[in-house]
Design a protein around this motif. Structure first.
Motif, PDB file in Angstrom:
ATOM      1  N   PRO A  57      28.335  26.475  35.040  1.00  8.24           N
ATOM      2  CA  PRO A  57      29.247  27.331  34.255  1.00  8.24           C
ATOM      3  C   PRO A  57      30.371  26.520  33.597  1.00  8.24           C
ATOM      4  CG  PRO A  57      28.794  28.304  36.403  1.00  8.24           C
ATOM      5  CD  PRO A  57      28.257  26.909  36.445  1.00  8.24           C
ATOM      6  N   GLU A  58      30.911  25.555  34.361  1.00 10.20           N
ATOM      7  CA  GLU A  58      31.990  24.724  33.814  1.00 10.20           C
ATOM      8  C   GLU A  58      31.489  23.895  32.625  1.00 10.20           C
ATOM      9  OE1 GLU A  58      32.813  25.665  38.061  1.00 10.20           O
ATOM     10  OE2 GLU A  58      31.090  24.913  36.958  1.00 10.20           O
ATOM     11  N   ALA A  59      30.263  23.380  32.723  1.00 17.28           N
ATOM     12  CA  ALA A  59      29.699  22.572  31.641  1.00 17.28           C
ATOM     13  C   ALA A  59      29.492  23.405  30.386  1.00 17.28           C
ATOM     14  CB  ALA A  59      28.375  21.964  32.090  1.00 17.28           C
ATOM     15  N   ILE A  60      28.966  24.623  30.551  1.00 16.09           N
ATOM     16  CA  ILE A  60      28.736  25.494  29.401  1.00 16.09           C
ATOM     17  C   ILE A  60      30.052  25.821  28.701  1.00 16.09           C
ATOM     18  CG2 ILE A  60      27.979  27.802  28.712  1.00 16.09           C
ATOM     19  CD1 ILE A  60      25.831  27.598  30.896  1.00 16.09           C
ATOM     20  N   GLU A  61      31.091  26.120  29.487  1.00 19.88           N
ATOM     21  CA  GLU A  61      32.399  26.425  28.904  1.00 19.88           C
ATOM     22  C   GLU A  61      32.946  25.219  28.146  1.00 19.88           C
ATOM     23  OE1 GLU A  61      36.824  28.084  30.263  1.00 19.88           O
ATOM     24  OE2 GLU A  61      35.218  27.822  31.741  1.00 19.88           O
ATOM     25  N   ALA A  62      32.813  24.030  28.727  1.00 21.37           N
ATOM     26  CA  ALA A  62      33.323  22.816  28.083  1.00 21.37           C
ATOM     27  C   ALA A  62      32.551  22.511  26.807  1.00 21.37           C
ATOM     28  CB  ALA A  62      33.229  21.636  29.053  1.00 21.37           C
ATOM     29  N   MET A  63      31.219  22.665  26.845  1.00 20.90           N
ATOM     30  CA  MET A  63      30.416  22.403  25.648  1.00 20.90           C
ATOM     31  C   MET A  63      30.732  23.395  24.532  1.00 20.90           C
ATOM     32  SD  MET A  63      26.688  21.103  27.028  1.00 20.90           S
ATOM     33  CE  MET A  63      26.493  22.228  28.396  1.00 20.90           C
ATOM     34  N   GLY A  64      30.980  24.653  24.909  1.00 22.41           N
ATOM     35  CA  GLY A  64      31.361  25.646  23.903  1.00 22.41           C
ATOM     36  C   GLY A  64      32.666  25.282  23.222  1.00 22.41           C
ATOM     37  N   ALA A  65      33.647  24.826  24.018  1.00 21.31           N
ATOM     38  CA  ALA A  65      34.930  24.407  23.443  1.00 21.31           C
ATOM     39  C   ALA A  65      34.745  23.192  22.536  1.00 21.31           C
ATOM     40  CB  ALA A  65      35.921  24.085  24.559  1.00 21.31           C
ATOM     41  N   ALA A  66      33.926  22.251  22.974  1.00 21.80           N
ATOM     42  CA  ALA A  66      33.690  21.056  22.161  1.00 21.80           C
ATOM     43  C   ALA A  66      33.003  21.410  20.850  1.00 21.80           C
ATOM     44  CB  ALA A  66      32.836  20.059  22.945  1.00 21.80           C
ATOM     45  N   ALA A  67      32.058  22.353  20.894  1.00 16.25           N
ATOM     46  CA  ALA A  67      31.355  22.762  19.678  1.00 16.25           C
ATOM     47  C   ALA A  67      32.317  23.381  18.673  1.00 16.25           C
ATOM     48  CB  ALA A  67      30.242  23.747  20.024  1.00 16.25           C
ATOM     49  N   LYS A  68      33.236  24.229  19.147  1.00 14.83           N
ATOM     50  CA  LYS A  68      34.206  24.847  18.234  1.00 14.83           C
ATOM     51  C   LYS A  68      35.127  23.806  17.632  1.00 14.83           C
ATOM     52  CE  LYS A  68      34.226  29.516  20.146  1.00 14.83           C
ATOM     53  NZ  LYS A  68      35.036  30.615  20.729  1.00 14.83           N
ATOM     54  N   LEU A  69      35.559  22.849  18.433  1.00 11.61           N
ATOM     55  CA  LEU A  69      36.395  21.769  17.907  1.00 11.61           C
ATOM     56  C   LEU A  69      35.627  20.952  16.876  1.00 11.61           C
ATOM     57  CD1 LEU A  69      38.131  20.542  21.177  1.00 11.61           C
ATOM     58  CD2 LEU A  69      39.231  21.694  19.259  1.00 11.61           C
ATOM     59  N   GLY A  70      34.356  20.692  17.168  1.00  9.27           N
ATOM     60  CA  GLY A  70      33.539  19.931  16.224  1.00  9.27           C
ATOM     61  C   GLY A  70      33.332  20.652  14.922  1.00  9.27           C
ATOM     62  N   GLU A  71      33.101  21.975  14.967  1.00 14.46           N
ATOM     63  CA  GLU A  71      32.926  22.750  13.744  1.00 14.46           C
ATOM     64  C   GLU A  71      34.186  22.704  12.890  1.00 14.46           C
ATOM     65  OE1 GLU A  71      31.878  26.632  14.995  1.00 14.46           O
ATOM     66  OE2 GLU A  71      29.783  26.146  15.420  1.00 14.46           O
ATOM     67  N   GLU A 180      21.674  24.153  -9.174  1.00 21.61           N
ATOM     68  CA  GLU A 180      21.537  22.769  -8.733  1.00 21.61           C
ATOM     69  C   GLU A 180      22.248  22.606  -7.394  1.00 21.61           C
ATOM     70  OE1 GLU A 180      23.024  20.197 -11.765  1.00 21.61           O
ATOM     71  OE2 GLU A 180      21.561  20.838 -13.263  1.00 21.61           O
ATOM     72  N   LEU A 181      21.544  22.010  -6.446  1.00 24.22           N
ATOM     73  CA  LEU A 181      22.096  21.778  -5.115  1.00 24.22           C
ATOM     74  C   LEU A 181      22.276  20.288  -4.853  1.00 24.22           C
ATOM     75  CD1 LEU A 181      20.120  24.145  -2.706  1.00 24.22           C
ATOM     76  CD2 LEU A 181      22.560  24.229  -3.196  1.00 24.22           C
ATOM     77  N   LEU A 182      23.190  19.978  -3.971  1.00 23.65           N
ATOM     78  CA  LEU A 182      23.302  18.646  -3.391  1.00 23.65           C
ATOM     79  C   LEU A 182      22.823  18.739  -1.951  1.00 23.65           C
ATOM     80  CD1 LEU A 182      26.186  16.095  -3.550  1.00 23.65           C
ATOM     81  CD2 LEU A 182      25.329  16.831  -1.334  1.00 23.65           C
ATOM     82  N   VAL A 183      21.913  17.839  -1.582  1.00 22.24           N
ATOM     83  CA  VAL A 183      21.464  17.714  -0.202  1.00 22.24           C
ATOM     84  C   VAL A 183      21.756  16.282   0.223  1.00 22.24           C
ATOM     85  CG1 VAL A 183      19.521  17.844   1.398  1.00 22.24           C
ATOM     86  CG2 VAL A 183      19.630  19.402  -0.569  1.00 22.24           C
ATOM     87  N   GLY A 184      22.703  16.120   1.124  1.00 22.83           N
ATOM     88  CA  GLY A 184      23.109  14.778   1.519  1.00 22.83           C
ATOM     89  C   GLY A 184      23.136  14.607   3.025  1.00 22.83           C
ATOM     90  N   VAL A 185      22.813  13.403   3.478  1.00 22.35           N
ATOM     91  CA  VAL A 185      22.933  13.059   4.896  1.00 22.35           C
ATOM     92  C   VAL A 185      23.649  11.719   4.970  1.00 22.35           C
ATOM     93  CG1 VAL A 185      21.743  12.511   7.044  1.00 22.35           C
ATOM     94  CG2 VAL A 185      20.831  14.288   5.542  1.00 22.35           C
ATOM     95  N   VAL A 186      24.679  11.641   5.800  1.00 21.04           N
ATOM     96  CA  VAL A 186      25.417  10.393   5.969  1.00 21.04           C
ATOM     97  C   VAL A 186      25.531  10.082   7.455  1.00 21.04           C
ATOM     98  CG1 VAL A 186      27.721  11.449   6.064  1.00 21.04           C
ATOM     99  CG2 VAL A 186      27.481   9.115   5.239  1.00 21.04           C
ATOM    100  N   ARG A 187      25.501   8.802   7.784  1.00 20.63           N
ATOM    101  CA  ARG A 187      25.625   8.377   9.180  1.00 20.63           C
ATOM    102  C   ARG A 187      27.102   8.304   9.547  1.00 20.63           C
ATOM    103  NH1 ARG A 187      23.264   2.656  11.003  1.00 20.63           N
ATOM    104  NH2 ARG A 187      21.305   3.640  10.381  1.00 20.63           N
ATOM    105  N   ASP A 188      27.472   9.050  10.584  1.00 19.80           N
ATOM    106  CA  ASP A 188      28.845   9.088  11.072  1.00 19.80           C
ATOM    107  C   ASP A 188      28.876   8.467  12.462  1.00 19.80           C
ATOM    108  OD1 ASP A 188      31.221   9.823  12.332  1.00 19.80           O
ATOM    109  OD2 ASP A 188      31.359  11.731  11.288  1.00 19.80           O
ATOM    110  N   PRO A 189      29.695   7.444  12.690  1.00 24.08           N
ATOM    111  CA  PRO A 189      29.695   6.796  14.007  1.00 24.08           C
ATOM    112  C   PRO A 189      30.115   7.719  15.137  1.00 24.08           C
ATOM    113  CG  PRO A 189      31.508   5.990  12.644  1.00 24.08           C
ATOM    114  CD  PRO A 189      30.618   6.791  11.746  1.00 24.08           C
ATOM    115  N   ALA A 190      30.837   8.784  14.826  1.00 25.28           N
ATOM    116  CA  ALA A 190      31.284   9.699  15.880  1.00 25.28           C
ATOM    117  C   ALA A 190      30.252  10.771  16.196  1.00 25.28           C
ATOM    118  CB  ALA A 190      32.605  10.352  15.477  1.00 25.28           C
ATOM    119  N   HIS A 191      29.530  11.257  15.177  1.00 21.01           N
ATOM    120  CA  HIS A 191      28.638  12.393  15.368  1.00 21.01           C
ATOM    121  C   HIS A 191      27.169  12.072  15.153  1.00 21.01           C
ATOM    122  CE1 HIS A 191      32.551  14.328  14.449  1.00 21.01           C
ATOM    123  NE2 HIS A 191      32.139  15.209  15.333  1.00 21.01           N
TER     124      HIS A 191
END
Length: 294
Positions: A57-71, A180-191
């Motif tokens: 339960p603690e892990a799920i709560e922490a991952m949820g918080a991290a996901a919101k921060l990441g978004e 017209e769309l842009l579809v891009g992928v970039v390498r990010d050292p953090a993510h």
């Protein structure tokens, strides 16, 4: 510890550490109960940069918080490391085509020329109207290295002589696109890799209409991100206009992700992806590779 040593953790820790080093992605190890993970194991993981989760339960709560921060962070800084600060080599348009077409991307018919006169001759063979692009230039529009809707050999040769390039790509002109769309992928050292979907062509900077996802992004998540764009109204049929081929657009995005997973480039950018009924065609592609390109 006298009954249950920590040695059984070693194989798991070693595997996770190797995965973290190989992918550059954040990693964690989860003990399903709070008391399952020994304290010395947790301290080792912290020292290695691996997150120790103690309790489900603690892990799920922490991952949820991290996901919101990441978004929130991605929404503010979709490309966290500016492209110009990453060292690498930019492929020519012809090389980029050779990399992407095997993964299922549709691209216009194209030929390469080493002089303005040769470009004019190739244009006549392809059939007018055509698009002319200067080779070896990353952002062609800003460098005035792209000319659209050229309708004669004279127009092609004149446009080529004005471009800051010695080699040229002559391509068929894609007609009938609704958006017209842009579809891009970039390498990010953090993510790791970050996928960006945005309004493409000359509207990219003007509209600032984009959505970002972490790679690999499931098809349903890509579809949801596509619908979130302001440009989506054009894609899905605006004021009675026919809808673009959404499945073809999604196929293109998934193909780009498959290429990234296999080749590990620094950056891929399809701009513009010409979208319309029955089509999603990559009119231009930029690929930057590093020393370890596959």
């Amino acid at each position: 510890p006298d009954r249950c040593g920590a040695a059984d953790w070693d194989k798991v820790i070693g595997a996770v550490a190797r995965t973290k080093a190989a992918t550059g992605r954040p990693m964690a190890i989860l003990g399903s109960l709070v008391e399952t993970m020994p304290e010395d194991v947790a301290l080792r993981l912290v020292a290695m940069g691996i997150v120790p989760f103690a309790g489900l339960p603690e892990a799920i709560e922490a991952m949820g918080a991290a996901a919101k921060l990441g978004e929130a962070r991605l929404a503010q800084e979709p490309l966290l490391l500016p492209t110009q600060e990453i060292s690498g080599h930019t492929l020519t348009g012809v090389e980029a085509r050779a990399e992407l077409i095997p993964y299922g991307l549709r691209m216009p018919a194209s030929a390469r020329a080493d002089s303005p006169a040769a470009a004019a001759d190739l244009a006549a063979e392809l059939g007018f109207p055509v698009v002319l692009k200067g080779e070896g230039i990353a952002h062609k529009t800003e460098a005035k290295a792209v000319a659209l809707n050229l309708a004669s050999k004279a127009e092609v040769e004149a446009a080529a002589r004005k471009m800051p390039a010695q080699d040229f790509s002559v391509e068929e002109m894609i007609l009938g696109a609704q958006a017209e769309l842009l579809v891009g992928v970039v390498r990010d050292p953090a993510h790791g890799y970050v996928l960006t979907l945005a309004a493409g062509g000359t509207l990219t900077e003007l509209l600032e209409d984009s959505a970002c996802l972490l790679v690999p992004a499931p098809r349903e998540d890509v579809a949801k991100a596509l619908r979130s764009l302001k440009l989506a109204r054009l894609l899905y049929g605006y004021r009675g206009a026919p809808a673009a081929d959404i499945e073809a657009i999604l196929d293109t995005v998934m193909a780009v992700q498959a290429y990234v997973a296999a080749a590990r480039p620094l950056e891929v950018e399809i701009n513009p992806l010409m979208c319309g009924p029955g089509m999603a065609i990559a009119a231009d592609a930029l690929i930057r590779i590093g020393e370890n390109h596959v």
